[in-house]
Design an enzyme around this catalytic site. Structure first.
Site, mmCIF file in Angstrom:
data_model
loop_
_atom_site.group_PDB
_atom_site.id
_atom_site.type_symbol
_atom_site.label_atom_id
_atom_site.label_comp_id
_atom_site.label_asym_id
_atom_site.label_seq_id
_atom_site.Cartn_x
_atom_site.Cartn_y
_atom_site.Cartn_z
ATOM 1 N N HIS A 83 0.834 -1.197 0.000
ATOM 2 C CA HIS A 83 0.000 0.000 0.000
ATOM 3 C C HIS A 83 0.868 1.246 0.000
ATOM 4 C CE1 HIS A 83 -3.393 2.630 0.624
ATOM 5 N NE2 HIS A 83 -2.786 3.169 1.664
ATOM 6 N N SER A 84 0.589 2.169 -0.918
ATOM 7 C CA SER A 84 1.291 3.441 -1.027
ATOM 8 C C SER A 84 2.785 3.182 -1.231
ATOM 9 C CB SER A 84 1.001 4.296 0.208
ATOM 10 O OG SER A 84 1.305 5.652 -0.006
ATOM 11 N N MET A 85 3.666 3.670 -0.366
ATOM 12 C CA MET A 85 5.090 3.373 -0.528
ATOM 13 C C MET A 85 5.330 1.876 -0.602
ATOM 14 S SD MET A 85 8.342 4.172 2.008
ATOM 15 C CE MET A 85 8.020 2.742 3.055
ATOM 16 N N ALA A 87 3.704 -0.321 -2.109
ATOM 17 C CA ALA A 87 3.540 -0.840 -3.467
ATOM 18 C C ALA A 87 4.856 -0.761 -4.233
ATOM 19 C CB ALA A 87 2.444 -0.067 -4.196
ATOM 20 N N SER A 112 -1.577 -0.995 -4.260
ATOM 21 C CA SER A 112 -2.660 -0.234 -3.642
ATOM 22 C C SER A 112 -2.237 1.205 -3.354
ATOM 23 C CB SER A 112 -3.071 -0.923 -2.331
ATOM 24 O OG SER A 112 -3.947 -0.127 -1.570
#
Length: 239
Positions: A83-85, A87, A112
């Site tokens: 998720h975010s970083m 990913a 994500s």
């Protein structure tokens, strides 16, 4: 990382900047017992709080890929969700494992809350100092209780700052590409990534991609656990 379980399918989860493995507790519960969920705990937080945070995504990925390679020696399939970083870290881990003995066991990447990596840093990745707290508030990643507690801020900000240094410095190696399917997950009101930008993950894999847009902002996952778990199940489990 956690220890191996008995499920046939594993999902390794990579947290957001400043985040920890506990951000995936709800998802792990929702997927049990069908999918074994393991979390990557970056240095500098929770049980690893005495370790120095690593402000470099490729270095983080190298360490994780080494440990993950040992974990996959049993041949059980494994998917990655970041998720975010996270990913970006998951993407780099998948790249490192491509072509190795374990690459066939990486069945899918779930990306994500993050724009595709080919475009380099986004404006929010480059903030520093007081602007960093403003950015965290804008994304919904920090509450008033934390903002008003100097001791908590002093504890978490070195980790957050290191993660944002990693985001600012990160550049995908030109020509990098995966050969596993990618499932893209994003919130319809995310202030840092639009569904159109998220869909560009299709450019970095030779396999099919899917895009799932959920109600919510950057941290939509916390409110859409059952819906995300359903997508993961559908993608990973036969039938």
């Amino acid at each position: 990382m956690g220890s191996p379980g008995s499920s046939d399918v594993r999902l390794v989860c990579f947290p957001h900047a400043g985040g920890a493995v506990t951000s995936f507790t709800g998802l792990a519960r929702a997927l049990a017992p069908d999918v074994e969920v393991l979390g990557v705990q970056y240095p500098g937080r929770q049980d690893r709080h005495r370790e120095q945070p690593v402000g470099d995504i490729p270095r983080m990925a190298e360490a994780i890929a080494g440990e993950l390679g040992e974990l996959l020696s049993d041949g059980r399939p494994c998917a990655l969700l970041g998720h975010s970083m996270g990913a970006l870290v998951a993407f780099e881990v998948a790249l490192l494992m491509r072509g190795g003995q374990a690459s066939k066991d990486i069945t899918r990447l779930f990306a994500s809350g993050r724009v595709a990596p080919a475009g380099g840093p986004i404006p929010g990745d480059l903030v520093t100092g007081d602007e960093l707290l403003t950015e965290l508030q804008r994304m919904g990643g920090i509450g008033a209780d934390v903002l008003n507690d100097p001791e908590v801020l002093a504890m978490i900000m070195p980790v957050v700052e290191a993660d944002y240094r990693a985001l600012a410095a990160y550049r995908m190696t030109a020509g990098s590409s995966l050969d596993c399917p990618v499932t893209v997950l994003t919130g319809d009101a995310d202030p840092v990534v639009s569904p159109e930008e998220a869909a560009r993950w299709q450019d970095i894999t030779s396999a099919p991609t899917q895009l799932h847009v959920f109600p919510g902002g950057h941290f939509y996952l916390q409110d859409q656990i059952a819906q995300v778990a359903a997508v993961v199940r559908e993608s990973l489990l036969p039938g």
